[in-house]
Design an enzyme around this catalytic site. Structure first.
Site, PDB file in Angstrom:
ATOM      1  N   LYS A 136       0.871  -1.185   0.000  1.00  7.56           N
ATOM      2  CA  LYS A 136       0.000   0.000   0.000  1.00  7.56           C
ATOM      3  C   LYS A 136       0.897   1.221   0.000  1.00  7.56           C
ATOM      4  CE  LYS A 136      -4.404   1.075   0.125  1.00  7.56           C
ATOM      5  NZ  LYS A 136      -5.562   0.382  -0.449  1.00  7.56           N
ATOM      6  N   ASP A 176      -6.858   4.392  -4.800  1.00  3.98           N
ATOM      7  CA  ASP A 176      -7.565   4.247  -3.513  1.00  3.98           C
ATOM      8  C   ASP A 176      -8.185   5.620  -3.247  1.00  3.98           C
ATOM      9  OD1 ASP A 176      -7.946   2.350  -1.102  1.00  3.98           O
ATOM     10  OD2 ASP A 176      -7.229   4.145  -0.114  1.00  3.98           O
TER      11      ASP A 176
HETATM   12  P1  NDP Z   1     -12.986   7.726  -3.111  1.00  3.28           P
HETATM   13  O1  NDP Z   1     -11.886   8.699  -2.914  1.00  3.28           O
HETATM   14  O2  NDP Z   1     -13.522   7.517  -4.481  1.00  3.28           O
HETATM   15  O3  NDP Z   1     -14.217   8.078  -2.153  1.00  3.28           O
HETATM   16  C1  NDP Z   1     -14.056   8.159  -0.769  1.00  3.28           C
HETATM   17  C2  NDP Z   1     -15.382   8.571  -0.174  1.00  3.28           C
HETATM   18  O4  NDP Z   1     -15.289   8.464   1.235  1.00  3.28           O
HETATM   19  C3  NDP Z   1     -15.741  10.027  -0.469  1.00  3.28           C
HETATM   20  O5  NDP Z   1     -17.129  10.125  -0.530  1.00  3.28           O
HETATM   21  C4  NDP Z   1     -15.170  10.767   0.741  1.00  3.28           C
HETATM   22  O6  NDP Z   1     -15.825  11.988   1.034  1.00  3.28           O
HETATM   23  C5  NDP Z   1     -15.484   9.751   1.840  1.00  3.28           C
HETATM   24  N1  NDP Z   1     -14.541   9.927   2.952  1.00  3.28           N
HETATM   25  C6  NDP Z   1     -13.195   9.834   2.914  1.00  3.28           C
HETATM   26  N2  NDP Z   1     -12.686  10.075   4.137  1.00  3.28           N
HETATM   27  C7  NDP Z   1     -13.735  10.327   4.940  1.00  3.28           C
HETATM   28  C8  NDP Z   1     -13.873  10.638   6.311  1.00  3.28           C
HETATM   29  N3  NDP Z   1     -12.808  10.744   7.111  1.00  3.28           N
HETATM   30  N4  NDP Z   1     -15.134  10.820   6.793  1.00  3.28           N
HETATM   31  C9  NDP Z   1     -16.217  10.709   6.004  1.00  3.28           C
HETATM   32  N5  NDP Z   1     -16.150  10.423   4.688  1.00  3.28           N
HETATM   33  C10 NDP Z   1     -14.933  10.222   4.180  1.00  3.28           C
HETATM   34  O7  NDP Z   1     -12.446   6.346  -2.481  1.00  3.28           O
HETATM   35  P2  NDP Z   1     -12.913   4.874  -2.822  1.00  3.28           P
HETATM   36  O8  NDP Z   1     -14.370   4.819  -3.044  1.00  3.28           O
HETATM   37  O9  NDP Z   1     -11.992   4.327  -3.853  1.00  3.28           O
HETATM   38  O10 NDP Z   1     -12.529   4.115  -1.454  1.00  3.28           O
HETATM   39  C11 NDP Z   1     -13.435   4.043  -0.347  1.00  3.28           C
HETATM   40  C12 NDP Z   1     -12.976   2.949   0.596  1.00  3.28           C
HETATM   41  O11 NDP Z   1     -12.934   1.692  -0.098  1.00  3.28           O
HETATM   42  C13 NDP Z   1     -11.582   3.129   1.205  1.00  3.28           C
HETATM   43  O12 NDP Z   1     -11.574   2.551   2.495  1.00  3.28           O
HETATM   44  C14 NDP Z   1     -10.714   2.299   0.280  1.00  3.28           C
HETATM   45  O13 NDP Z   1      -9.507   1.884   0.914  1.00  3.28           O
HETATM   46  C15 NDP Z   1     -11.633   1.117   0.021  1.00  3.28           C
HETATM   47  N6  NDP Z   1     -11.313   0.344  -1.167  1.00  3.28           N
HETATM   48  C16 NDP Z   1     -11.318   0.914  -2.398  1.00  3.28           C
HETATM   49  C17 NDP Z   1     -11.050   0.149  -3.509  1.00  3.28           C
HETATM   50  C18 NDP Z   1     -11.172   0.706  -4.890  1.00  3.28           C
HETATM   51  O14 NDP Z   1     -11.127  -0.089  -5.837  1.00  3.28           O
HETATM   52  N7  NDP Z   1     -11.337   2.005  -5.081  1.00  3.28           N
HETATM   53  C19 NDP Z   1     -10.655  -1.265  -3.395  1.00  3.28           C
HETATM   54  C20 NDP Z   1     -10.769  -1.791  -2.052  1.00  3.28           C
HETATM   55  C21 NDP Z   1     -11.046  -0.994  -0.997  1.00  3.28           C
HETATM   56  P3  NDP Z   1     -15.116  13.377   0.665  1.00  3.28           P
HETATM   57  O15 NDP Z   1     -15.397  13.597  -0.790  1.00  3.28           O
HETATM   58  O16 NDP Z   1     -15.771  14.382   1.560  1.00  3.28           O
HETATM   59  O17 NDP Z   1     -13.661  13.204   0.977  1.00  3.28           O
END
Ligand code: NDP
Length: 456
Positions: A136, A176
């Site tokens: 990571k 991510d």
């Molecule tokens: P994105 O950056 O596309 O989206 C993240 C989302 O989570 C946004 O809506 C963001 O809101 C919100 N968010 C982030 N931090 C916080 C916080 N502290 N409190 C509240 N909301 C928060 O990320 P992904 O969708 O790619 O990833 C989401 C999760 O899934 C993570 O845990 C990631 O590690 C996991 N994941 C992702 C994969 C992938 O293929 N993308 C694969 C496996 C796991 P805001 O816009 O306000 O920041």
């Protein structure tokens, strides 16, 4: 004391001693310690009668990354000021394949968070059945409010250091939080320019330059396939169920979309400013509008309530809304014990962790104790890295599979992961213990490879 109880207390003693060591060696790294505890508490009982894993110090070695690289990322903002961030790559475990795992750009990124994610990734990648180790990386950089040119300069500077540590057969990062198609494009372009090689060094690439179909959708779709499989295993169905989703990024929007395909009703989404609620369930048009809001216009989720009459905006997190299932899809530790208690009181039937470690330890324990079907992240969200693995295969063979073929591969992969969890997660309770199942199934393959290599 019965023999069974004596064994249990010995196992507990080993676990306590082991965690004391991990805690001492990793001061100031609570997320990493939390992740190790979650795995170790299910693995110690499994290896109690298997001395080889103790003799070979497998759990001790697994809790130490093979390598942590930290580096300076200088870049210039649009006003011409020089800015400096810190970048990392944690190369956690390469026992079963090249390091593989995403890059996260977010101000909360630090070594503890990346070590927890790299550790988890090792087991998750093993569960996919593909030859991928765990890693990571990322930076404590906040992409919010930055222009496209600033993002480009940051990504190019980040890759100018990272390129020497990664490679198609060494370490293959992906996206991510904060790293989507735009950032992968900037970084892949820089890698290609520096090395003069067009190879599959990153996944999540655009379809035009070596990306895989279905990669964008894979994590969210895979999570809902897993949820469907949990219900089917327990003589129930996802059809007609209401679903609470947090986040509004890649994972959340695709999870919502797959809920619609399978006849379930996604009721909520969120961002760090609050959550939106649609009691009728979001439509595909609304989900598409949210995707555009977050990926193109880069706005806030509250704007959806201004656009649609049947959507309301609220402060905080969505867990107080009554629903049949929860799919936390934003970030780590976004569901605590109090929120879990509210969901249980509201009759939640299943929780599928689509984000990484979104439920804290107490919340997980509460769900399992209340017989809520609980799908842990390393199994539920493995579809993302699974299709990344398929992107690596396509790049190596220089071919491109079609969407139907990849959708079938993803669906089958999620079924196999689910079935592995069932195989190792039958603890005699009413429901399958998916947490134990996923940890043990992921552990065995990596551990046996490490044993085969001897003391390395
Ligand atoms: P994105 O950056 O596309 O989206 C993240 C989302 O989570 C946004 O809506 C963001 O809101 C919100 N968010 C982030 N931090 C916080 C916080 N502290 N409190 C509240 N909301 C928060 O990320 P992904 O969708 O790619 O990833 C989401 C999760 O899934 C993570 O845990 C990631 O590690 C996991 N994941 C992702 C994969 C992938 O293929 N993308 C694969 C496996 C796991 P805001 O816009 O306000 O920041």
């Amino acid at each position: 004391m019965s023999k069974l109880h004596a064994n249990e207390s010995k196992t507990q003693e080993y676990l306590t001693r082991y965690m004391e060591g991990v805690t001492k060696r990793n001061p100031g790294q609570p997320e990493f310690i939390q992740a190790v505890y979650e795995v170790a508490s299910t693995i110690f009982p499994f290896i109690a009668d298997k001395p080889i894993y103790h003799e070979m110090q497998i759990l001790e070695r697994m809790a130490e990354p093979e390598r942590v690289i930290s580096f300076r990322v200088p870049w210039t903002d649009d006003q011409g000021r020089i800015r400096t961030n810190r970048g990392w790559r944690v190369q956690f475990n390469s026992a079963i394949g090249p390091y593989k795992g995403g890059l996260r750009f977010h101000p909360s990124v630090n070594e503890s968070v990346l070590k927890f994610l790299g550790y988890e990734q090792t087991f998750k990648n093993s569960l996919t059945g593909l030859p991928m180790g765990g890693g990571k990386g990322g930076a404590n950089f906040n992409p919010k409010g930055k222009t496209d040119l600033e993002i480009m300069r940051f990504c190019q500077s980040f890759m100018t250091e990272l390129y020497r540590h990664v490679g198609a057969d060494t370490d293959v990062p992906a996206g991510d939080i904060g790293v989507g198609g735009r950032e992968i494009g900037f970084m892949f372009g820089q890698y290609k320019r520096i090395t003069n090689q067009f190879v599959g060094v990153l996944t999540g690439k655009g379809i035009e330059y070596g990306g895989s179909k279905m990669r964008t959708e894979a994590t969210g779709y895979g999570a809902i396939f897993f949820l469907r499989n949990m219900f089917a295993q327990h003589n129930d169905s996802i059809e007609g169920k209401t679903v609470l989703i947090s986040g509004s990024g890649n994972v959340a929007t695709h999870a919502a979309e797959k809920c619609l395909h399978l006849g379930a009703k996604p009721l909520t989404m969120s961002d760090s400013g609050g959550f939106i609620h649609c009691k009728d369930g979001f439509t595909q048009d609304q989900i598409d509008w949210i995707k555009d809001l977050k990926n193109v216009r880069r706005g806030r989720i509250s704007e959806a309530a201004d656009e649609f009459n049947n959507i309301s905006f609220h402060q905080g997190r969505p867990w107080g809304v009554p629903g049949d299932c929860a799919v936390p899809s934003a970030t780590q530790n976004e569901v605590n014990a109090e929120e879990a208690a509210v969901m249980i009181k509201n009759g939640i039937k299943a929780v599928a962790e689509a984000a990484n470690m979104p439920c804290d330890q107490e919340a997980v324990e509460a769900f399992i104790a209340a017989d809520v079907l609980f799908g842990p992240a390393k199994a539920v969200n493995a579809g993302g890295v699974g299709v990344s693995g398929l992107e690596m295969s396509q790049n190596s063979a220089r071919i491109a599979w079609d969407t139907d073929h990849l959708r079938t591969l993803l669906e089958n992969m999620m079924r196999d992961i689910h079935d592995s969890c069932v195989q190792y997660g039958n603890t005699g309770g009413k429901n399958t213990n998916y947490l134990q199942g996923a940890n043990v199934a992921g552990f065995v393959k990596v551990a046996d490879a490490m044993i085969a290599y001897g003391h390395v």
